[in-house]
Design a protein around this motif. Structure first.
Motif, PDB file in Angstrom:
ATOM      1  N   GLU A 140     -11.282  -1.435   0.745  1.00 52.25           N
ATOM      2  CA  GLU A 140     -11.440  -0.680  -0.835  1.00 52.25           C
ATOM      3  C   GLU A 140      -9.786  -0.118  -1.161  1.00 52.25           C
ATOM      4  O   GLU A 140      -9.378  -0.023  -1.751  1.00 52.25           O
ATOM      5  N   GLU A 141      -9.972   1.162   0.093  1.00 51.16           N
ATOM      6  CA  GLU A 141      -8.441   2.119  -0.143  1.00 51.16           C
ATOM      7  C   GLU A 141      -7.100   1.056  -0.156  1.00 51.16           C
ATOM      8  O   GLU A 141      -6.154   1.885  -1.015  1.00 51.16           O
ATOM      9  N   ILE A 142      -7.108   0.438   0.492  1.00 53.95           N
ATOM     10  CA  ILE A 142      -5.740  -0.620   0.023  1.00 53.95           C
ATOM     11  C   ILE A 142      -5.596  -0.837  -1.822  1.00 53.95           C
ATOM     12  O   ILE A 142      -4.947  -0.715  -2.003  1.00 53.95           O
ATOM     13  N   ILE A 143      -6.782  -1.672  -1.927  1.00 55.52           N
ATOM     14  CA  ILE A 143      -7.142  -1.846  -3.162  1.00 55.52           C
ATOM     15  C   ILE A 143      -6.837  -0.977  -3.959  1.00 55.52           C
ATOM     16  O   ILE A 143      -5.920  -0.886  -5.267  1.00 55.52           O
ATOM     17  N   GLU A 144      -6.750   0.447  -4.175  1.00 52.99           N
ATOM     18  CA  GLU A 144      -7.599   1.252  -4.579  1.00 52.99           C
ATOM     19  C   GLU A 144      -5.407   1.648  -4.857  1.00 52.99           C
ATOM     20  O   GLU A 144      -5.472   2.131  -5.684  1.00 52.99           O
ATOM     21  N   LYS A 145      -5.018   1.917  -3.150  1.00 51.58           N
ATOM     22  CA  LYS A 145      -3.643   2.285  -3.850  1.00 51.58           C
ATOM     23  C   LYS A 145      -2.586   1.678  -4.589  1.00 51.58           C
ATOM     24  O   LYS A 145      -2.194   1.616  -5.037  1.00 51.58           O
ATOM     25  N   VAL A 146      -2.680   0.133  -4.287  1.00 52.25           N
ATOM     26  CA  VAL A 146      -2.030  -1.373  -5.286  1.00 52.25           C
ATOM     27  C   VAL A 146      -2.416  -1.602  -6.921  1.00 52.25           C
ATOM     28  O   VAL A 146      -1.416  -0.863  -7.595  1.00 52.25           O
ATOM     29  N   ARG A 147      -3.902  -1.584  -6.588  1.00 56.03           N
ATOM     30  CA  ARG A 147      -4.087  -1.521  -8.002  1.00 56.03           C
ATOM     31  C   ARG A 147      -3.896   0.032  -8.783  1.00 56.03           C
ATOM     32  O   ARG A 147      -3.324   0.056 -10.089  1.00 56.03           O
ATOM     33  N   ASP A 148      -4.820   0.832  -8.575  1.00 53.70           N
ATOM     34  CA  ASP A 148      -4.455   2.413  -8.870  1.00 53.70           C
ATOM     35  C   ASP A 148      -3.452   3.513  -8.615  1.00 53.70           C
ATOM     36  O   ASP A 148      -2.358   4.114 -10.009  1.00 53.70           O
ATOM     37  N   ARG A 149      -2.399   3.262  -7.920  1.00 49.72           N
ATOM     38  CA  ARG A 149      -1.364   3.930  -8.109  1.00 49.72           C
ATOM     39  C   ARG A 149       0.120   3.019  -7.649  1.00 49.72           C
ATOM     40  O   ARG A 149       1.303   3.493  -7.825  1.00 49.72           O
ATOM     41  N   HIS A 150      -0.655   1.845  -7.908  1.00 53.79           N
ATOM     42  CA  HIS A 150       1.107   1.124  -7.900  1.00 53.79           C
ATOM     43  C   HIS A 150       1.424   1.177  -6.562  1.00 53.79           C
ATOM     44  O   HIS A 150       2.623   1.477  -6.773  1.00 53.79           O
ATOM     45  N   GLU A 151       1.093   1.260  -5.313  1.00 55.60           N
ATOM     46  CA  GLU A 151       2.165   1.882  -4.010  1.00 55.60           C
ATOM     47  C   GLU A 151       1.282   0.806  -2.860  1.00 55.60           C
ATOM     48  O   GLU A 151       0.275  -0.241  -3.194  1.00 55.60           O
ATOM     49  N   LEU A 152       1.845   0.023  -2.018  1.00 58.86           N
ATOM     50  CA  LEU A 152       1.637  -0.115  -0.883  1.00 58.86           C
ATOM     51  C   LEU A 152       1.428   0.918   0.701  1.00 58.86           C
ATOM     52  O   LEU A 152       1.781   1.762   0.029  1.00 58.86           O
ATOM     53  N   TRP A 153       1.093   0.432   1.260  1.00 59.70           N
ATOM     54  CA  TRP A 153       0.398   1.256   2.139  1.00 59.70           C
ATOM     55  C   TRP A 153       1.333   1.001   3.331  1.00 59.70           C
ATOM     56  O   TRP A 153       1.142   1.608   4.732  1.00 59.70           O
TER      57      TRP A 153
END
Length: 318
Positions: A140-153
């Protein structure tokens, strides 16, 4: 024990081992092919057992002495041979032996690749059709980072490169060895590992594609993935070879099939270890480096893959 019958049955092995040793003593270990080296090691173990039996049954001092000399010569060549010859054998394996094994077992590697790619396509299809599917495959933390902040992990690797690189190597080796060992489950575990990794990659690729981050994502994947993914396919092929020996031994007895196909699988495993070490180093130090432009990462990845294809296609010069 009928001594004469025993000698007649065992003597061909003694002569065969003596012939191999004479060749090594005259021309060096590099004069033997990989199969002949393995055969010599097997004959050495067999003749050592014959020597023990000859002593137990008192078959005669002359024969015992001959077997002692034969085992001593074998020991010297197998365990006390020159380091230069040993390294030459390793170099020859990586120059010609590994490409030959890959070519010989290309069908198993192709099946492993197809299973992985099927996982990617299935994940892509379901991720586009049902957003809930992503939450099952991606943290979920990766999904939130990509969708909400438009950043890769991947930026979390920067600053801890040595630690990250070693952890990546260990994980990749673990996955690959598990895929190989999965062959003993008739290949079920091997198929599961290949498919599940394909599903994971497919889900991640869909996630970044949906959020317009595909270009930097694949720029990260290409440099190390050009070696890492083929290594996993080779490991999957090795696992399928072991499964073949168990499920479809063919003209062999199952134990003989395991020895034959297991030898092929072991050579593939021996070959993928350097690939995973190099891939882990690239993934830890090169792929996530923000200073390196993405086009260069694509060029390096494509170049490494082209070199790998060329290497796997090599044939000894006659």
């Amino acid at each position: 024990m009928n001594i004469q019958r025993w000698i007649a049955r065992r003597e061909p092995n003694w002569k065969q081992l003596d012939a191999l040793l004479m060749q090594i003593e005259k021309k060096g270990l590099k004069s033997l092919k990989a199969d002949e080296i393995r055969q010599m090691a097997s004959l050495y173990r067999s003749v050592s057992a014959d020597l023990a039996r000859a002593r137990t049954h008192q078959v005669g001092e002359s024969l015992v002495r001959d077997l002692q000399i034969l085992t001593s010569r074998s020991y010297n060549q197998i365990y006390q041979g020159s380091r230069r010859q040993e390294w030459q054998a390793v170099v020859e394996f990586y120059r010609w032996g590994l490409p030959a094994v890959i070519q010989q077992n290309w069908a198993y590697i192709a099946i492993a690749t197809a299973i992985f790619m099927a996982g990617i396509l299935i994940a892509w299809w379901f991720a586009w059709q049902d957003p809930l599917f992503l939450s099952l495959m991606v943290p979920e933390e990766i999904i939130e980072k990509v969708r909400d902040r438009h950043e890769l992990w991947m930026g979390s690797i920067v600053g801890i490169e040595p630690l990250a690189s070693s952890g990546i190597m260990i994980n990749n080796l673990k996955v690959s060895f598990t895929a190989v060992a999965g062959g003993i489950t008739a290949g079920l575990l091997t198929v599961f590992i290949l498919a599940s990794n394909g599903l994971h990659i497919g889900a991640l690729a869909t996630l970044v594609g949906q959020n317009n981050l595909a270009y930097p994502f694949w720029a990260f994947v290409f440099p190390h993935g050009s070696l890492e993914l083929p290594a996993i396919f080779f490991a999957g092929g090795a696992g399928l070879l072991i499964a073949r020996a168990i499920v479809f031994p063919g003209k062999y007895r199952r134990a003989d099939a395991l020895r034959f196909y297991g030898s092929q699988a072991a050579q593939l495993v021996f070959g993928i270890v350097p690939m995973l070490i190099i891939a882990g180093t690239i993934e830890g130090f090169f792929s996530p480096n923000p200073i390196i432009p993405d086009p260069l990462k694509y060029i390096v990845g494509i170049g490494l893959f082209a070199l790998l294809i060329n290497y796997c296609s090599r044939k000894p010069v006659s």
